[in-house]
Design an enzyme around this catalytic site. Structure first.
Site, PDB file in Angstrom:
ATOM      1  N   CYS A  18       0.793  -1.240   0.000  1.00 17.56           N
ATOM      2  CA  CYS A  18       0.000   0.000   0.000  1.00 17.56           C
ATOM      3  C   CYS A  18       0.820   1.283   0.000  1.00 17.56           C
ATOM      4  O   CYS A  18       0.468   2.237  -0.698  1.00 17.56           O
ATOM      5  CB  CYS A  18      -0.895   0.053   1.218  1.00 17.56           C
ATOM      6  SG  CYS A  18      -1.894  -1.380   1.371  1.00 17.56           S
ATOM      7  N   ARG A  24      15.141   1.525   2.584  1.00 18.09           N
ATOM      8  CA  ARG A  24      15.047   0.260   1.846  1.00 18.09           C
ATOM      9  C   ARG A  24      14.405  -0.821   2.707  1.00 18.09           C
ATOM     10  O   ARG A  24      14.830  -1.972   2.705  1.00 18.09           O
ATOM     11  CB  ARG A  24      16.409  -0.197   1.305  1.00 18.09           C
ATOM     12  CG  ARG A  24      16.219  -1.155   0.120  1.00 18.09           C
ATOM     13  CD  ARG A  24      17.511  -1.792  -0.411  1.00 18.09           C
ATOM     14  NE  ARG A  24      18.560  -0.862  -0.645  1.00 18.09           N
ATOM     15  CZ  ARG A  24      19.754  -0.886  -0.019  1.00 18.09           C
ATOM     16  NH1 ARG A  24      20.031  -1.839   0.840  1.00 18.09           N
ATOM     17  NH2 ARG A  24      20.660   0.029  -0.278  1.00 18.09           N
ATOM     18  N   ASP A  84      20.024   3.185   1.825  1.00 19.46           N
ATOM     19  CA  ASP A  84      19.690   2.963   3.233  1.00 19.46           C
ATOM     20  C   ASP A  84      20.880   3.384   4.080  1.00 19.46           C
ATOM     21  O   ASP A  84      21.812   4.002   3.576  1.00 19.46           O
ATOM     22  CB  ASP A  84      19.187   1.530   3.507  1.00 19.46           C
ATOM     23  CG  ASP A  84      20.307   0.533   3.725  1.00 19.46           C
ATOM     24  OD1 ASP A  84      21.480   0.874   3.472  1.00 19.46           O
ATOM     25  OD2 ASP A  84      19.996  -0.589   4.157  1.00 19.46           O
TER      26      ASP A  84
HETATM   27  N1  NAI Z   1       2.586   7.282   5.561  1.00 14.64           N
HETATM   28  C1  NAI Z   1       2.610   6.003   5.342  1.00 14.64           C
HETATM   29  O1  NAI Z   1       1.814   5.491   4.615  1.00 14.64           O
HETATM   30  C2  NAI Z   1       3.657   5.169   5.981  1.00 14.64           C
HETATM   31  C3  NAI Z   1       4.610   5.754   6.753  1.00 14.64           C
HETATM   32  N2  NAI Z   1       5.593   5.013   7.321  1.00 14.64           N
HETATM   33  C4  NAI Z   1       6.610   5.749   8.071  1.00 14.64           C
HETATM   34  O2  NAI Z   1       7.800   5.737   7.273  1.00 14.64           O
HETATM   35  C5  NAI Z   1       8.930   5.630   8.092  1.00 14.64           C
HETATM   36  C6  NAI Z   1       9.743   4.405   7.686  1.00 14.64           C
HETATM   37  O3  NAI Z   1       9.047   3.238   8.018  1.00 14.64           O
HETATM   38  P1  NAI Z   1       9.700   1.796   7.757  1.00 14.64           P
HETATM   39  O4  NAI Z   1      10.193   1.722   6.384  1.00 14.64           O
HETATM   40  O5  NAI Z   1       8.707   0.825   8.231  1.00 14.64           O
HETATM   41  O6  NAI Z   1      10.947   1.870   8.790  1.00 14.64           O
HETATM   42  P2  NAI Z   1      12.210   0.889   8.949  1.00 14.64           P
HETATM   43  O7  NAI Z   1      12.841   1.253  10.230  1.00 14.64           O
HETATM   44  O8  NAI Z   1      11.818  -0.510   8.677  1.00 14.64           O
HETATM   45  O9  NAI Z   1      13.189   1.321   7.745  1.00 14.64           O
HETATM   46  C7  NAI Z   1      13.878   2.539   7.719  1.00 14.64           C
HETATM   47  C8  NAI Z   1      14.772   2.632   6.491  1.00 14.64           C
HETATM   48  O10 NAI Z   1      15.431   3.889   6.478  1.00 14.64           O
HETATM   49  C9  NAI Z   1      16.857   3.685   6.393  1.00 14.64           C
HETATM   50  N3  NAI Z   1      17.566   4.736   7.103  1.00 14.64           N
HETATM   51  C10 NAI Z   1      17.532   5.003   8.436  1.00 14.64           C
HETATM   52  N4  NAI Z   1      18.341   6.040   8.705  1.00 14.64           N
HETATM   53  C11 NAI Z   1      18.894   6.443   7.551  1.00 14.64           C
HETATM   54  C12 NAI Z   1      19.809   7.459   7.185  1.00 14.64           C
HETATM   55  N5  NAI Z   1      20.326   8.281   8.077  1.00 14.64           N
HETATM   56  N6  NAI Z   1      20.160   7.583   5.883  1.00 14.64           N
HETATM   57  C13 NAI Z   1      19.637   6.763   4.978  1.00 14.64           C
HETATM   58  N7  NAI Z   1      18.765   5.788   5.249  1.00 14.64           N
HETATM   59  C14 NAI Z   1      18.402   5.618   6.524  1.00 14.64           C
HETATM   60  C15 NAI Z   1      17.082   2.322   6.992  1.00 14.64           C
HETATM   61  O11 NAI Z   1      18.323   1.785   6.588  1.00 14.64           O
HETATM   62  C16 NAI Z   1      15.867   1.568   6.453  1.00 14.64           C
HETATM   63  O12 NAI Z   1      16.074   1.164   5.128  1.00 14.64           O
HETATM   64  C17 NAI Z   1       8.408   5.628   9.510  1.00 14.64           C
HETATM   65  O13 NAI Z   1       8.451   6.945   9.999  1.00 14.64           O
HETATM   66  C18 NAI Z   1       6.987   5.131   9.388  1.00 14.64           C
HETATM   67  O14 NAI Z   1       6.173   5.589  10.434  1.00 14.64           O
HETATM   68  C19 NAI Z   1       5.683   3.676   7.104  1.00 14.64           C
HETATM   69  C20 NAI Z   1       4.746   3.018   6.356  1.00 14.64           C
HETATM   70  C21 NAI Z   1       3.640   3.717   5.774  1.00 14.64           C
END
Ligand code: NAI
Ligand code: GUE
Length: 364
Positions: free
Chosen positions: A165, A201, A224
């Site tokens: 999604c 990623r 990432d």
């Molecule tokens: N609005 C929406 O529909 C959605 C929003 N989210 C939000 O998106 C964000 C990410 O969620 P997820 O992917 O599930 O988190 P996750 O923690 O599983 O993945 C985070 C990613 O960001 C990378 N990352 C972290 N710090 C970094 C940096 N300094 N430089 C480059 N890459 C970096 C990590 O290596 C990883 O690939 C969260 O804030 C979550 O709440 C997540 C899913 C849906």
């Protein structure tokens, strides 16, 4: 659908409310649910399994409940106290014919290892039945996405694969932005010539999104915290560029870093670029970004994510749970040959072969 609904301003950046992209999808869902109800069919039911204390997951669940209720769909949140019990709850929901869609909120175990070496969250993602997987994260849908297979029943093409999604919401947003999708080109080539950088990623956001945009023809840098990969032309390469070099080349930049401190330097952003922030934190200094001419900035995608979740639920219902589909399957089963049918076939085949051999020998 015509595009774009989002218009850039050549003198400065514009900030876009993703609600304008979500609205037509939600209208379509409301109409479909009305039509089902008019035929005496109950609205599809989505079950959410929440086993973490992540405020973003809780908020997402709440948003989903509100959207489902206002669009006529049914939503039920099941909170699980002990993470160890999620698997049993999931199996119960998978096997319940009254449940049409399931969403498990992550992270539950995070990077904690299971006995197999894969993460326990990966194991749970794969345990959701493909008939209930509203997020399109189970193995069936992932392998199809990563091999660019768009239908479950090739070559019939009557059952579409479900897509994750959040990644799908970003695609739907980009389709409505200027300078992204070129609709005069064939499907699968509409992003040709575009370079994209995605900063995230994860399995639920960045990796599927990179694959989807590459499947549409873009060159995608997937960044990432430890590494950068390039997705292009159906291939994946390790890449030695820096994040700055990637972003400077990109006309589309997606940020999804789940920390308060991360800020994407705005001097890397090209004029006329499209910037979409998926993270719950603002990954970019808005004020500086909106000074760049022609930039389109989408700060939040949640409204479209929820619309895609609802759309996926309706698709699962149509493909696997609608009473007509279930009825057709039962009819087909009833019409199948009885157990002795294959014996008769075998006997006939042997008899015909014997006859042919016999005739061939006689002709000699
Ligand atoms: N609005 C929406 O529909 C959605 C929003 N989210 C939000 O998106 C964000 C990410 O969620 P997820 O992917 O599930 O988190 P996750 O923690 O599983 O993945 C985070 C990613 O960001 C990378 N990352 C972290 N710090 C970094 C940096 N300094 N430089 C480059 N890459 C970096 C990590 O290596 C990883 O690939 C969260 O804030 C979550 O709440 C997540 C899913 C849906
Ligand atoms: N299996 C799984 N899939 C997910 O997609 C998933 C998950 N687990 N766990 C938690 C994160 C978080 N997440 C959000 C989605 C939408 C909003 C959302 O609707 N945000 C509003 C803004 C809310 C506000 O800040 O005012 C918007 O974008 O308009 C927030 C957070 C999905 N996640």
């Amino acid at each position: 659908m015509s595009k774009p609904v989002i218009v850039a301003d050549p003198s400065k950046g514009v900030k876009v409310d993703a609600g304008v992209v979500a609205a037509p999808f939600r209208k379509e869902i409301r109409d479909k649910v009305e039509a089902l109800k008019a035929h005496g069919v109950d609205a599809p039911l989505l079950v959410g399994l929440l086993a973490n204390k992540d405020p973003a997951a809780k908020q997402y669940a709440e948003w989903t409940r509100k959207a489902c209720e206002s669009d006529g769909l049914r939503y039920e949140l099941r909170c699980v106290d002990d993470a160890i019990d999620v698997e049993a709850e999931l199996m119960k929901a998978n096997e319940d014919p009254k449940v049409h869609g399931i969403i498990v909120y992550y992270p539950i175990f995070g990077q904690e290892e299971s006995f197999s070496g894969a993460s326990q969250d990966d194991y749970l993602r794969d345990s959701v039945s493909f008939k209930c997987d509203v997020e399109g994260l189970c193995h069936t849908y992932r392998t199809n996405l990563y091999r660019n297979v768009r239908y479950l029943d090739y070559p019939n093409q009557s059952q579409k694969c479900l897509l994750p999604c959040t990644a799908l919401s970003v695609v739907k947003i980009l389709e409505k932005c200027p300078n992204c999708y070129d609709e005069s080109k064939a499907v699968g080539r509409q992003l040709e010539g575009r370079t994209v950088t995605i900063i995230n990623r994860s399995e639920i956001v960045g990796r599927p999104l990179a694959a989807m945009l590459a499947n549409d023809g873009a060159e995608v840098y997937s960044v990432d915290i430890n590494s950068i990969y390039k997705f292009s032309g159906g291939r994946l390469h390790k890449c030695e560029l820096t994040p700055e070099e990637c972003v400077r080349q990109s006309s589309i930049v997606i940020t999804g870093v789940p920390t308060k401190n991360y800020m994407l330097p705005t001097e890397w952003i090209q004029p006329n670029a499209t910037v979409v922030n998926v993270a719950s934190f603002k990954n970019v200094d808005e004020e500086a970004l909106l000074k760049i001419p022609g930039v389109v900035y989408v700060p939040l995608v949640g409204k479209v994510t929820v619309a895609m979740l609802e759309r996926n639920l309706v698709r699962l219902f149509d493909q696997f749970h609608h009473p007509d589909v279930v009825y057709r399957k039962e009819q087909k089963k009833a019409g199948e040959a009885p157990w002795y049918g294959s014996l008769i076939q075998l006997y006939t085949a042997v008899a015909i072969t014997a006859l042919l051999v016999h005739q061939a020998l006689r002709r000699k």
